[in-house]
Design a protein around this motif. Structure first.
Motif, PDB file in Angstrom:
ATOM      1  N   SER A   1      34.340  41.619  26.661  1.00  0.00           N
ATOM      2  CA  SER A   1      33.806  42.837  26.077  1.00  0.00           C
ATOM      3  C   SER A   1      34.632  44.199  26.330  1.00  0.00           C
ATOM      4  N   GLU A   2      34.108  45.098  25.515  1.00  0.00           N
ATOM      5  CA  GLU A   2      35.008  46.411  25.394  1.00  0.00           C
ATOM      6  C   GLU A   2      35.102  46.842  27.039  1.00  0.00           C
ATOM      7  N   ARG A   3      33.810  46.722  27.847  1.00  0.00           N
ATOM      8  CA  ARG A   3      33.688  47.097  29.301  1.00  0.00           C
ATOM      9  C   ARG A   3      34.577  46.466  29.985  1.00  0.00           C
ATOM     10  N   GLN A   4      34.875  45.257  30.019  1.00  0.00           N
ATOM     11  CA  GLN A   4      35.492  44.168  30.839  1.00  0.00           C
ATOM     12  C   GLN A   4      36.830  44.061  30.359  1.00  0.00           C
ATOM     13  N   ALA A   5      37.345  44.680  29.294  1.00  0.00           N
ATOM     14  CA  ALA A   5      38.704  44.422  28.807  1.00  0.00           C
ATOM     15  C   ALA A   5      39.728  44.800  29.799  1.00  0.00           C
ATOM     16  N   PRO A   6      39.811  46.116  30.245  1.00  0.00           N
ATOM     17  CA  PRO A   6      40.774  46.399  31.375  1.00  0.00           C
ATOM     18  C   PRO A   6      40.934  45.288  32.451  1.00  0.00           C
ATOM     19  N   ALA A   7      39.773  45.044  33.088  1.00  0.00           N
ATOM     20  CA  ALA A   7      40.144  44.213  34.286  1.00  0.00           C
ATOM     21  C   ALA A   7      40.464  42.777  33.641  1.00  0.00           C
ATOM     22  N   ALA A   8      40.124  42.162  32.557  1.00  0.00           N
ATOM     23  CA  ALA A   8      40.524  41.060  32.050  1.00  0.00           C
ATOM     24  C   ALA A   8      42.015  41.165  31.780  1.00  0.00           C
ATOM     25  N   VAL A   9      42.517  42.314  31.106  1.00  0.00           N
ATOM     26  CA  VAL A   9      43.964  42.468  31.128  1.00  0.00           C
ATOM     27  C   VAL A   9      44.858  42.285  32.366  1.00  0.00           C
ATOM     28  N   GLU A  10      44.215  43.089  33.355  1.00  0.00           N
ATOM     29  CA  GLU A  10      44.909  43.231  34.820  1.00  0.00           C
ATOM     30  C   GLU A  10      44.810  41.735  35.330  1.00  0.00           C
ATOM     31  N   ALA A  11      43.569  40.905  35.184  1.00  0.00           N
ATOM     32  CA  ALA A  11      43.877  39.601  35.905  1.00  0.00           C
ATOM     33  C   ALA A  11      44.724  38.708  35.097  1.00  0.00           C
ATOM     34  N   PHE A  12      45.058  38.868  33.759  1.00  0.00           N
ATOM     35  CA  PHE A  12      46.222  38.228  33.233  1.00  0.00           C
ATOM     36  C   PHE A  12      47.520  38.716  33.705  1.00  0.00           C
ATOM     37  N   THR A  13      47.499  39.963  33.700  1.00  0.00           N
ATOM     38  CA  THR A  13      49.117  40.584  34.209  1.00  0.00           C
ATOM     39  C   THR A  13      49.396  40.185  35.419  1.00  0.00           C
ATOM     40  N   ARG A  14      48.367  40.141  36.446  1.00  0.00           N
ATOM     41  CA  ARG A  14      48.746  39.689  37.969  1.00  0.00           C
ATOM     42  C   ARG A  14      49.040  38.113  37.807  1.00  0.00           C
ATOM     43  N   ALA A  15      48.727  37.400  36.873  1.00  0.00           N
ATOM     44  CA  ALA A  15      48.870  35.805  37.007  1.00  0.00           C
ATOM     45  C   ALA A  15      50.404  35.751  36.510  1.00  0.00           C
ATOM     46  N   GLY A  16      50.977  37.002  36.067  1.00  0.00           N
ATOM     47  CA  GLY A  16      52.417  36.583  35.577  1.00  0.00           C
ATOM     48  C   GLY A  16      52.467  36.516  34.095  1.00  0.00           C
ATOM     49  N   LEU A  17      51.638  36.588  33.435  1.00  0.00           N
ATOM     50  CA  LEU A  17      51.577  36.667  31.949  1.00  0.00           C
ATOM     51  C   LEU A  17      51.886  38.028  31.368  1.00  0.00           C
TER      52      LEU A  17
END
Length: 270
Positions: free
Chosen positions: A229-245
């Motif tokens: 969702s739009e509200r969750q997108a920043p946290a989801a992006v952060e999770a992907f980035t932390r995983a090295g993606l």
């Protein structure tokens, strides 16, 4: 000899439309045409209308949903593919137009995998879901492109031979926060499995697990995509980035869709 769909008379069409309107169906005329086309006898027509009036989602009344031009079989107890998820497929194809190994994780009916295989041609297609009903349904939908469907929890369901080989990992994980499931429309809340809706306290429990696991399964340059969702997108992006993606967010204003895309670099350890 199989029956043909009922040939609607003006009176039968108008009565179906009137019944659907009275039940609150916003697109009563369009739904009436689809139901009339699906019914093979007058008795079956009456039964289909009764099911829709009682609140069963139209796709479950018909037994199929349209997804990127495909007619995807849907069955009771299986998540109905949404039109906005077509945007996830479009983003996957744009990111990896030459993909040869595709995984549809949290596959539900298998609509995403079917659409990717239809667009890409001959691919090695795998899909998985934790729900036995979804697995049975996906096997029907993915038999044509030769897809293999597994039952289990996320990556644990996949054969280990896929590690480091996946070009597209599409994971349409549930992302409704637990406390908001009860606020969903009745069609979803009452007729779709909780496992396909509930994403945990903030809706991102499965998204985080996919982010952590994806680099081990992706080929160099392979991509993983989730909807959020739009509200969750920043946290989801952060999770992907932390995983090295290498991560980006794609947005469709028309479909009100948010897709997080992570790409594995060539030096990510598997």
């Amino acid at each position: 000899m199989p029956f043909s769909p009922v040939s609607p008379t003006p009176s039968s069409r108008s009565s179906v439309v009137a019944a659907l309107r009275a039940a609150g169906c916003v697109f009563a005329e369009d739904e009436a045409e689809l139901i009339l086309g699906a019914a093979r006898t007058p008795d079956e027509l009456a039964a289909l209308v009764d099911r829709r009036v009682a609140g069963l989602p139209l796709e479950l009344v018909l037994g199929w949903a349209e997804f990127r031009g495909l007619r995807v079989t849907v069955e009771p107890g299986v998540f109905v593919p949404r039109r906005r998820t077509e945007f996830l497929v479009e983003q996957a194809l744009a990111q990896a137009p030459d993909a040869r190994v595709v995984v549809d994780l949290c596959c539900g009916s298998g609509a995403v995998g079917a659409a990717l295989a239809d667009a890409l041609g001959a691919v090695e297609l795998h899909a998985a879901d934790i729900d036995p009903a979804a697995v049975r349904c996906a096997r029907r939908n993915l038999a044509g492109p030769g897809g293999r469907v597994y039952e289990g929890d996320l990556f644990a369901a996949l054969p280990t031979g896929l590690r480091g080989r996946v070009d597209i990992l599409a994971a349409n994980v549930p992302y409704v926060p637990t406390g908001e499931v009860g606020l969903l429309p009745a069609e979803a809340r009452d007729h779709e499995p909780l496992t396909a809706l509930d994403g945990g306290t903030d809706g991102l429990d499965l998204a985080r697990r996919v982010a952590v696991g994806a680099p081990h399964w992706l080929a160099p340059g392979g991509c993983v995509l989730i909807e959020t969702s739009e509200r969750q997108a920043p946290a989801a992006v952060e999770a992907f980035t932390r995983a090295g993606l290498t991560t980006r967010l794609a947005v469709s204003e028309e479909l009100y869709a948010q897709v997080v895309i992570g790409v594995r670099g060539g030096d990510t350890a598997v």
